[in-house]
Design a protein around this motif. Structure first.
Motif, PDB file in Angstrom:
ATOM      1  N   GLY A 232       0.822  -1.205   0.000  1.00  0.00           N
ATOM      2  CA  GLY A 232       0.000   0.000   0.000  1.00  0.00           C
ATOM      3  C   GLY A 232       0.856   1.255   0.000  1.00  0.00           C
ATOM      4  N   HIS A 233       1.993   1.220   0.720  1.00  0.00           N
ATOM      5  CA  HIS A 233       2.909   2.360   0.702  1.00  0.00           C
ATOM      6  C   HIS A 233       3.460   2.576  -0.706  1.00  0.00           C
ATOM      7  CE1 HIS A 233       2.536   2.367   4.956  1.00  0.00           C
ATOM      8  NE2 HIS A 233       3.392   1.392   5.200  1.00  0.00           N
ATOM      9  N   VAL A 234       3.801   1.464  -1.370  1.00  0.00           N
ATOM     10  CA  VAL A 234       4.317   1.556  -2.740  1.00  0.00           C
ATOM     11  C   VAL A 234       3.247   2.120  -3.674  1.00  0.00           C
ATOM     12  CG1 VAL A 234       5.153   0.227  -4.721  1.00  0.00           C
ATOM     13  CG2 VAL A 234       5.996  -0.298  -2.412  1.00  0.00           C
ATOM     14  N   ALA A 235       2.017   1.620  -3.542  1.00  0.00           N
ATOM     15  CA  ALA A 235       0.930   2.079  -4.414  1.00  0.00           C
ATOM     16  C   ALA A 235       0.696   3.576  -4.256  1.00  0.00           C
ATOM     17  CB  ALA A 235      -0.347   1.298  -4.101  1.00  0.00           C
ATOM     18  N   ARG A 236       0.654   4.045  -3.015  1.00  0.00           N
ATOM     19  CA  ARG A 236       0.400   5.472  -2.792  1.00  0.00           C
ATOM     20  C   ARG A 236       1.578   6.332  -3.257  1.00  0.00           C
ATOM     21  NH1 ARG A 236      -2.184   3.040   1.523  1.00  0.00           N
ATOM     22  NH2 ARG A 236      -0.329   3.076   2.839  1.00  0.00           N
ATOM     23  N   ALA A 237       2.799   5.894  -2.962  1.00  0.00           N
ATOM     24  CA  ALA A 237       3.965   6.684  -3.368  1.00  0.00           C
ATOM     25  C   ALA A 237       4.110   6.741  -4.882  1.00  0.00           C
ATOM     26  CB  ALA A 237       5.230   6.097  -2.749  1.00  0.00           C
ATOM     27  N   SER A 238       3.712   5.656  -5.556  1.00  0.00           N
ATOM     28  CA  SER A 238       3.862   5.579  -7.012  1.00  0.00           C
ATOM     29  C   SER A 238       2.622   6.049  -7.760  1.00  0.00           C
ATOM     30  CB  SER A 238       4.178   4.134  -7.424  1.00  0.00           C
ATOM     31  OG  SER A 238       5.392   3.680  -6.865  1.00  0.00           O
ATOM     32  N   GLY A 239       1.506   6.212  -7.056  1.00  0.00           N
ATOM     33  CA  GLY A 239       0.267   6.612  -7.716  1.00  0.00           C
ATOM     34  C   GLY A 239      -0.294   5.538  -8.614  1.00  0.00           C
ATOM     35  N   VAL A 240      -0.244   4.269  -8.146  1.00  0.00           N
ATOM     36  CA  VAL A 240      -0.697   3.136  -8.956  1.00  0.00           C
ATOM     37  C   VAL A 240      -1.590   2.228  -8.125  1.00  0.00           C
ATOM     38  CG1 VAL A 240       1.387   3.175 -10.392  1.00  0.00           C
ATOM     39  CG2 VAL A 240       1.328   1.743  -8.323  1.00  0.00           C
ATOM     40  N   ALA A 241      -2.124   1.213  -8.780  1.00  0.00           N
ATOM     41  CA  ALA A 241      -2.829   0.124  -8.099  1.00  0.00           C
ATOM     42  C   ALA A 241      -1.994  -1.138  -8.232  1.00  0.00           C
ATOM     43  CB  ALA A 241      -4.212  -0.083  -8.708  1.00  0.00           C
ATOM     44  N   VAL A 242      -2.067  -1.982  -7.222  1.00  0.00           N
ATOM     45  CA  VAL A 242      -1.351  -3.261  -7.228  1.00  0.00           C
ATOM     46  C   VAL A 242      -2.378  -4.377  -7.129  1.00  0.00           C
ATOM     47  CG1 VAL A 242       0.295  -4.741  -6.036  1.00  0.00           C
ATOM     48  CG2 VAL A 242       0.737  -2.276  -6.213  1.00  0.00           C
ATOM     49  N   ARG A 243      -2.345  -5.284  -8.093  1.00  0.00           N
ATOM     50  CA  ARG A 243      -3.280  -6.408  -8.089  1.00  0.00           C
ATOM     51  C   ARG A 243      -2.488  -7.697  -7.874  1.00  0.00           C
ATOM     52  NH1 ARG A 243      -8.432  -7.432 -10.404  1.00  0.00           N
ATOM     53  NH2 ARG A 243      -8.391  -5.395 -11.433  1.00  0.00           N
ATOM     54  N   LEU A 244      -2.743  -8.355  -6.741  1.00  0.00           N
ATOM     55  CA  LEU A 244      -2.080  -9.617  -6.414  1.00  0.00           C
ATOM     56  C   LEU A 244      -2.967 -10.794  -6.804  1.00  0.00           C
ATOM     57  CD1 LEU A 244      -0.672  -8.790  -2.855  1.00  0.00           C
ATOM     58  CD2 LEU A 244       0.424  -8.457  -5.079  1.00  0.00           C
ATOM     59  N   ARG A 245      -2.337 -11.931  -7.079  1.00  0.00           N
ATOM     60  CA  ARG A 245      -3.062 -13.162  -7.413  1.00  0.00           C
ATOM     61  C   ARG A 245      -2.840 -14.167  -6.293  1.00  0.00           C
ATOM     62  NH1 ARG A 245       0.190 -12.308 -11.728  1.00  0.00           N
ATOM     63  NH2 ARG A 245       1.313 -14.249 -11.273  1.00  0.00           N
ATOM     64  N   SER A 246      -3.910 -14.583  -5.645  1.00  0.00           N
ATOM     65  CA  SER A 246      -3.771 -15.523  -4.534  1.00  0.00           C
ATOM     66  C   SER A 246      -3.171 -16.844  -4.992  1.00  0.00           C
ATOM     67  CB  SER A 246      -5.136 -15.770  -3.873  1.00  0.00           C
ATOM     68  OG  SER A 246      -6.055 -16.336  -4.801  1.00  0.00           O
ATOM     69  N   ALA A 247      -3.445 -17.247  -6.238  1.00  0.00           N
ATOM     70  CA  ALA A 247      -2.911 -18.519  -6.744  1.00  0.00           C
ATOM     71  C   ALA A 247      -1.394 -18.490  -6.884  1.00  0.00           C
ATOM     72  CB  ALA A 247      -3.551 -18.844  -8.095  1.00  0.00           C
ATOM     73  N   ALA A 248      -0.802 -17.283  -6.871  1.00  0.00           N
ATOM     74  CA  ALA A 248       0.654 -17.171  -7.010  1.00  0.00           C
ATOM     75  C   ALA A 248       1.387 -17.478  -5.713  1.00  0.00           C
ATOM     76  CB  ALA A 248       1.026 -15.771  -7.487  1.00  0.00           C
ATOM     77  N   PHE A 249       0.650 -17.543  -4.611  1.00  0.00           N
ATOM     78  CA  PHE A 249       1.275 -17.789  -3.310  1.00  0.00           C
ATOM     79  C   PHE A 249       1.229 -19.269  -2.980  1.00  0.00           C
ATOM     80  CE2 PHE A 249      -0.114 -13.417  -3.197  1.00  0.00           C
ATOM     81  CZ  PHE A 249       0.940 -12.757  -2.596  1.00  0.00           C
ATOM     82  N   SER A 250       2.349 -19.785  -2.555  1.00  0.00           N
ATOM     83  CA  SER A 250       2.416 -21.158  -2.068  1.00  0.00           C
ATOM     84  C   SER A 250       2.536 -21.108  -0.552  1.00  0.00           C
ATOM     85  CB  SER A 250       3.632 -21.874  -2.678  1.00  0.00           C
ATOM     86  OG  SER A 250       3.741 -23.179  -2.166  1.00  0.00           O
ATOM     87  N   VAL A 251       1.474 -21.463   0.145  1.00  0.00           N
ATOM     88  CA  VAL A 251       1.478 -21.399   1.604  1.00  0.00           C
ATOM     89  C   VAL A 251       2.205 -22.626   2.148  1.00  0.00           C
ATOM     90  CG1 VAL A 251       0.075 -21.248   3.685  1.00  0.00           C
ATOM     91  CG2 VAL A 251      -0.707 -20.158   1.560  1.00  0.00           C
ATOM     92  N   PRO A 252       3.282 -22.433   2.895  1.00  0.00           N
ATOM     93  CA  PRO A 252       4.053 -23.571   3.421  1.00  0.00           C
ATOM     94  C   PRO A 252       3.197 -24.494   4.274  1.00  0.00           C
ATOM     95  CG  PRO A 252       5.287 -21.536   3.670  1.00  0.00           C
ATOM     96  CD  PRO A 252       3.893 -21.152   3.256  1.00  0.00           C
ATOM     97  N   GLU A 253       3.498 -25.773   4.204  1.00  0.00           N
ATOM     98  CA  GLU A 253       2.714 -26.768   4.935  1.00  0.00           C
ATOM     99  C   GLU A 253       2.712 -26.510   6.438  1.00  0.00           C
ATOM    100  OE1 GLU A 253       0.058 -29.715   5.417  1.00  0.00           O
ATOM    101  OE2 GLU A 253       0.785 -28.893   3.510  1.00  0.00           O
ATOM    102  N   ARG A 254       3.826 -26.019   6.971  1.00  0.00           N
ATOM    103  CA  ARG A 254       3.882 -25.733   8.406  1.00  0.00           C
ATOM    104  C   ARG A 254       2.851 -24.684   8.798  1.00  0.00           C
ATOM    105  NH1 ARG A 254       8.360 -27.301  11.546  1.00  0.00           N
ATOM    106  NH2 ARG A 254       9.952 -28.449  10.386  1.00  0.00           N
ATOM    107  N   LEU A 255       2.668 -23.672   7.951  1.00  0.00           N
ATOM    108  CA  LEU A 255       1.676 -22.640   8.247  1.00  0.00           C
ATOM    109  C   LEU A 255       0.268 -23.201   8.137  1.00  0.00           C
ATOM    110  CD1 LEU A 255       4.207 -20.823   7.901  1.00  0.00           C
ATOM    111  CD2 LEU A 255       2.716 -19.130   6.816  1.00  0.00           C
TER     112      LEU A 255
END
Length: 328
Positions: A232-255
């Motif tokens: 969010g700090h990056v988005a505001r400082a850069s004047g942009v939107a950031v769209r993340l994809r949940s499928a891009a994250f691999s949640v470790p088995e321990r978590l």
């Protein structure tokens, strides 16, 4: 009069004194080549070959940022150093030195403060930096302020303000581990050790900051308050939107396992957990990501709501990360 070995552990800061403790924590320490003059004078002298110095400061307060019944003094020292060293590398710089301010009650065992200093020195040595000076004073609680200095080595600083639509968003380092460890400790447990220790001593990917800068990163930040909050700090400082994809994250088995045991969603730790000090950066669309970096989203023009961060096109419900003054 120096105490004998049998009573060493009980010697307080009051008995050792300011300068006695300073002698204890600085004697015999090796400094890197960038330290031209170390502790012992009114100021340190640190080399800055290209004429620019990257500088940052963090303050850690006992009971807010650490608990000595959860972490050893050595682990607190390492954590304090890591938080600052990660800020330096997030600018694309290489850390050179640390300055340390410490307030502590006079009754604090001197040995605890020596161990804290051991942690500061140990973490600084990971990146080839030195502890070059600081200040010590009395206070009602243990408060640790660390200033880190770094060298850009001829690079341009990578700020939060350079992200542009079309850039790729990528991360390097662990996400959610410290938050999961904190949740475990908060329930009164001390295991799994891997998660608890991730909270006690983060492992920032120090080399990845300069590496990203050399690869053409347009913006970068370390994940100290939470991935969504810091992006969010990056988005505001850069004047942009950031769209993340949940499928891009691999949640470790321990978590996943500990989330199930505690009835919590591990993805929340990944998206909003802080203090892992992973690095997240944006790269031009035609730039190959450096080794160890994983793409997790894209930068877009700001929508009607202005600069923002979304996951799968939707805003995150709840806090995006740590809010310092909202918790007290």
């Amino acid at each position: 009069m120096e105490p004998d070995g049998a009573s060493e552990a009980s010697v307080s800061l009051r008995e050792v004194g300011e300068f006695g403790l300073i002698t204890r924590v600085t004697a015999g320490r090796a400094q890197p080549g960038t330290t031209l003059l170390g502790p012992g004078d009114d100021s340190a002298v640190v080399a800055a070959p290209d004429g620019r110095v990257v500088a940052c400061t963090d303050v850690l307060v006992e009971g807010v940022h650490f608990r000595l019944d959860w972490s050893s003094p050595e682990q607190v020292g390492r954590k304090a150093a890591a938080a600052n060293l990660a800020d330096v590398v997030a600018m694309g710089a290489v850390p050179t030195s640390l300055l340390v301010g410490l307030a502590a009650p006079a009754t604090t065992p001197a040995r605890e403060l020596e161990q804290l200093a051991d942690g500061l020195w140990a973490e600084a040595s990971v990146v080839g930096a030195g502890v070059v000076g600081g200040d010590l004073t009395s206070g009602p609680a243990l408060v640790l302020s660390v200033t880190a200095l770094g060298s850009l080595q001829g690079r341009e600083a990578v700020t939060r303000a350079g992200a542009r639509p079309g850039d790729r968003v990528a991360v390097c380092g662990r996400l959610g581990w410290s938050a999961a460890g904190l949740a475990v400790l908060g329930r009164g447990f001390r295991s799994p050790a891997a998660l608890v220790n991730a909270h006690r001593v983060p492992e920032p990917p120090y080399a990845a900051g300069p590496q990203a800068a050399d690869a053409g990163a347009t913006a970068m930040i370390d994940v100290s308050d939470g991935l969504l909050a810091d992006l969010g700090h990056v988005a505001r400082a850069s004047g942009v939107a950031v769209r993340l994809r949940s499928a891009a994250f691999s949640v470790p088995e321990r978590l996943v396992e500990i989330g199930s045991a505690l009835g919590l969603d591990p993805m929340d730790w990944v998206l909003t957990g802080g203090e892992d000090h992973a690095l997240v950066a944006t790269f031009p669309p035609d730039t190959a990501l450096p080794d160890g970096w994983a793409e997790i989203g894209v930068v877009e023009p700001p929508g009607d709501g202005g600069p923002a961060v979304s996951v799968d096109g939707r805003p995150h419900e709840g806090d995006a990360g740590w809010l310092h003054f909202a918790k007290f």
